[in-house]
Scaffold this motif. Structure first.
Motif, PDB file in Angstrom:
ATOM      1  N   GLU A   2       0.833  -1.204   0.000  1.00 29.68           N
ATOM      2  CA  GLU A   2       0.000   0.000   0.000  1.00 29.68           C
ATOM      3  C   GLU A   2       0.859   1.241   0.000  1.00 29.68           C
ATOM      4  O   GLU A   2       1.958   1.245   0.563  1.00 29.68           O
ATOM      5  N   TYR A   3       0.345   2.270  -0.614  1.00 25.71           N
ATOM      6  CA  TYR A   3       1.050   3.555  -0.717  1.00 25.71           C
ATOM      7  C   TYR A   3       1.400   4.119   0.654  1.00 25.71           C
ATOM      8  O   TYR A   3       2.508   4.585   0.896  1.00 25.71           O
ATOM      9  N   SER A   4       0.425   4.029   1.547  1.00 24.79           N
ATOM     10  CA  SER A   4       0.649   4.583   2.891  1.00 24.79           C
ATOM     11  C   SER A   4       1.729   3.813   3.619  1.00 24.79           C
ATOM     12  O   SER A   4       2.583   4.382   4.310  1.00 24.79           O
ATOM     13  N   GLU A   5       1.697   2.513   3.452  1.00 22.99           N
ATOM     14  CA  GLU A   5       2.730   1.697   4.091  1.00 22.99           C
ATOM     15  C   GLU A   5       4.118   2.049   3.569  1.00 22.99           C
ATOM     16  O   GLU A   5       5.077   2.114   4.330  1.00 22.99           O
ATOM     17  N   ILE A   6       4.154   2.270   2.294  1.00 17.41           N
ATOM     18  CA  ILE A   6       5.443   2.647   1.696  1.00 17.41           C
ATOM     19  C   ILE A   6       5.950   3.931   2.315  1.00 17.41           C
ATOM     20  O   ILE A   6       7.140   4.062   2.632  1.00 17.41           O
ATOM     21  N   LYS A   7       5.021   4.866   2.485  1.00 15.04           N
ATOM     22  CA  LYS A   7       5.441   6.136   3.063  1.00 15.04           C
ATOM     23  C   LYS A   7       6.014   5.960   4.465  1.00 15.04           C
ATOM     24  O   LYS A   7       7.012   6.583   4.851  1.00 15.04           O
ATOM     25  N   ILE A   8       5.373   5.061   5.224  1.00 14.85           N
ATOM     26  CA  ILE A   8       5.862   4.798   6.583  1.00 14.85           C
ATOM     27  C   ILE A   8       7.286   4.212   6.526  1.00 14.85           C
ATOM     28  O   ILE A   8       8.197   4.618   7.240  1.00 14.85           O
ATOM     29  N   LEU A   9       7.431   3.249   5.600  1.00 13.15           N
ATOM     30  CA  LEU A   9       8.747   2.621   5.457  1.00 13.15           C
ATOM     31  C   LEU A   9       9.809   3.640   5.055  1.00 13.15           C
ATOM     32  O   LEU A   9      10.947   3.607   5.535  1.00 13.15           O
ATOM     33  N   LEU A  10       9.452   4.531   4.179  1.00 12.70           N
ATOM     34  CA  LEU A  10      10.389   5.575   3.745  1.00 12.70           C
ATOM     35  C   LEU A  10      10.829   6.438   4.919  1.00 12.70           C
ATOM     36  O   LEU A  10      12.017   6.749   5.066  1.00 12.70           O
ATOM     37  N   GLU A  11       9.843   6.827   5.754  1.00 15.42           N
ATOM     38  CA  GLU A  11      10.172   7.605   6.953  1.00 15.42           C
ATOM     39  C   GLU A  11      11.201   6.876   7.799  1.00 15.42           C
ATOM     40  O   GLU A  11      12.196   7.437   8.249  1.00 15.42           O
ATOM     41  N   LYS A  12      10.889   5.614   7.957  1.00 11.74           N
ATOM     42  CA  LYS A  12      11.815   4.776   8.746  1.00 11.74           C
ATOM     43  C   LYS A  12      13.218   4.770   8.126  1.00 11.74           C
ATOM     44  O   LYS A  12      14.241   4.850   8.800  1.00 11.74           O
ATOM     45  N   TYR A  42      12.566   9.530  -5.332  1.00  8.27           N
ATOM     46  CA  TYR A  42      13.308   8.465  -4.639  1.00  8.27           C
ATOM     47  C   TYR A  42      13.506   7.234  -5.522  1.00  8.27           C
ATOM     48  O   TYR A  42      14.240   6.326  -5.182  1.00  8.27           O
ATOM     49  N   ALA A  43      12.802   7.242  -6.622  1.00  5.93           N
ATOM     50  CA  ALA A  43      12.829   6.052  -7.460  1.00  5.93           C
ATOM     51  C   ALA A  43      14.242   5.742  -7.943  1.00  5.93           C
ATOM     52  O   ALA A  43      14.714   4.602  -7.831  1.00  5.93           O
ATOM     53  N   SER A  44      14.907   6.760  -8.468  1.00  2.00           N
ATOM     54  CA  SER A  44      16.238   6.503  -9.035  1.00  2.00           C
ATOM     55  C   SER A  44      17.186   5.985  -7.972  1.00  2.00           C
ATOM     56  O   SER A  44      18.036   5.131  -8.232  1.00  2.00           O
TER      57      SER A  44
END
Lengths: 167, 171
Positions: A2-12, A42-44
């Motif tokens: 999920e998009y939101s989960e990804i965002k959380i992981l990114l924060e981490k 962040y993709a690259s």
């Protein structure tokens, strides 16, 4: 994911709190074709990290080592077979010895009488007289020695005569 | 070029580090010390001696003298342990190529003749005397053969004493 989960992981991730598996999830996510717009920057980065992942080699260990060997210089014995080293050492030793021996003789011919020794007499007549005196003393002692030696031989002669008479 | 330079340097080093002969080394240890006297007659002096007009009776003696190119004498009349010095000298000469020629014993006096031979030639003839308090080393250097040594013992006789007086009277 999920998009939101990804965002959380990114924060981490930015806070260095992500686990290795979470980082892998991120890398896998950005490997996909479609990425939400705000995550594009962040993709690259994660795509680059993806390329760094170690993959199973299609080549065997042996093959790899052989390839590596060809590229690396062989330390070995300092590039020389043993017999060459021995020959070189022997040659150097021989040159050293011959130079040393030559030096000895050259020294004696180039610098004869290296130490400046003072003549005790300045008058050759006095020197001759002294020489005569010394030779005379030497002569006397030599004669003494010869006399002693001949006395011993006389003694041996007498001894052998007596021995023969006994028998 | 570097090799040549190194070669020359090594040979030059021999000149600095090459050893003096054993008699010189022995003399260096005692020369100048109290109660020691030294006498040197160098080759230069011998070449001057060779030019002294010769007496016909003396030709044997002079021929012998002509074969010499140096005399060195080290002597002392008052050494506490002369036999130690005597034996030390023998040891040093022995280690440096000298051979025994003759040994004479006369009461307390020990005399040893040693020679440094190179083939047929005796380049150094040494007489060592060791008495209770007395030590003497005489070294004759030159181009000697054994027959010259026996000539020394034969030609030196009372005749020589006369000549000695004559020489001293001249001055």
């Amino acid at each position: 994911m999920e998009y939101s989960e990804i965002k959380i992981l990114l924060e981490k991730y930015w806070n260095c709190n992500s686990t290795l598996e979470e980082e892998q999830i991120l890398r896998d996510f950005f490997d996909r074709e479609t990425i939400p717009d705000d995550l594009l920057p962040y993709a690259s980065l994660f795509r680059f990290y993806k390329t760094l992942e170690v993959r199973e080699s299609s080549l065997s260990l042996d093959t790899l080592q052989k390839i590596g060997k060809g590229m690396r210089p062989d330390p070995g014995h300092g590039n020389l077979p043993v017999w060459k080293i021995i020959y070189r050492a022997a040659a150097i030793l021989l040159i050293g010895i011959s130079v040393f021996m030559t030096g000895k003789y050259i020294h004696h011919s180039i610098l004869p009488g290296k130490k400046m020794v003072k003549d005790t007499y300045s008058d050759p007549h006095k020197a001759l007289a002294e020489t005569r005196g010394l030779l005379m003393m030497i002569s006397t002692e030599l004669n003494k020695g010869e006399a002693q030696a001949s006395r011993i031989s006389e003694f041996h002669k007498a001894e052998s005569i007596l021995k023969n008479e006994k028998n | 070029m570097k090799l040549f330079a190194t070669f020359i340097l090594v040979i030059a080093a021999q000149a600095v580090f090459a050893q003096e002969d054993v008699v010189t080394r022995f003399f260096n240890q005692y020369e100048g010390k109290d109660h020691f006297t030294t006498i040197y007659i160098t080759s230069k002096m011998f070449s001057m001696i060779a030019q002294i007009p010769e007496d016909e009776n003396e030709s044997d003696f002079m021929n012998l003298v002509r074969r010499l190119n140096g005399i060195r004498v080290l002597s002392s009349d008052s050494i506490t342990d002369a036999s130690a010095m005597y034996n030390k000298a023998i040891g040093m000469l022995d280690k440096n190529g000298f051979d025994d020629l003759m040994i004479v014993r006369d009461g307390t006096e020990n005399i040893k003749f040693m020679v440094l031979e190179k083939g047929e030639v005796i380049s150094d003839f040494v007489m060592l005397i060791g008495d209770i308090n007395r030590f003497t080393l005489i070294s004759l250097t030159g181009d000697l053969r054994l027959k010259d040594i026996s000539k020394i013992s034969k030609t030196m006789d009372i005749k020589g004493f006369d000549k000695l007086d004559k020489v001293q009277d001249k001055h």
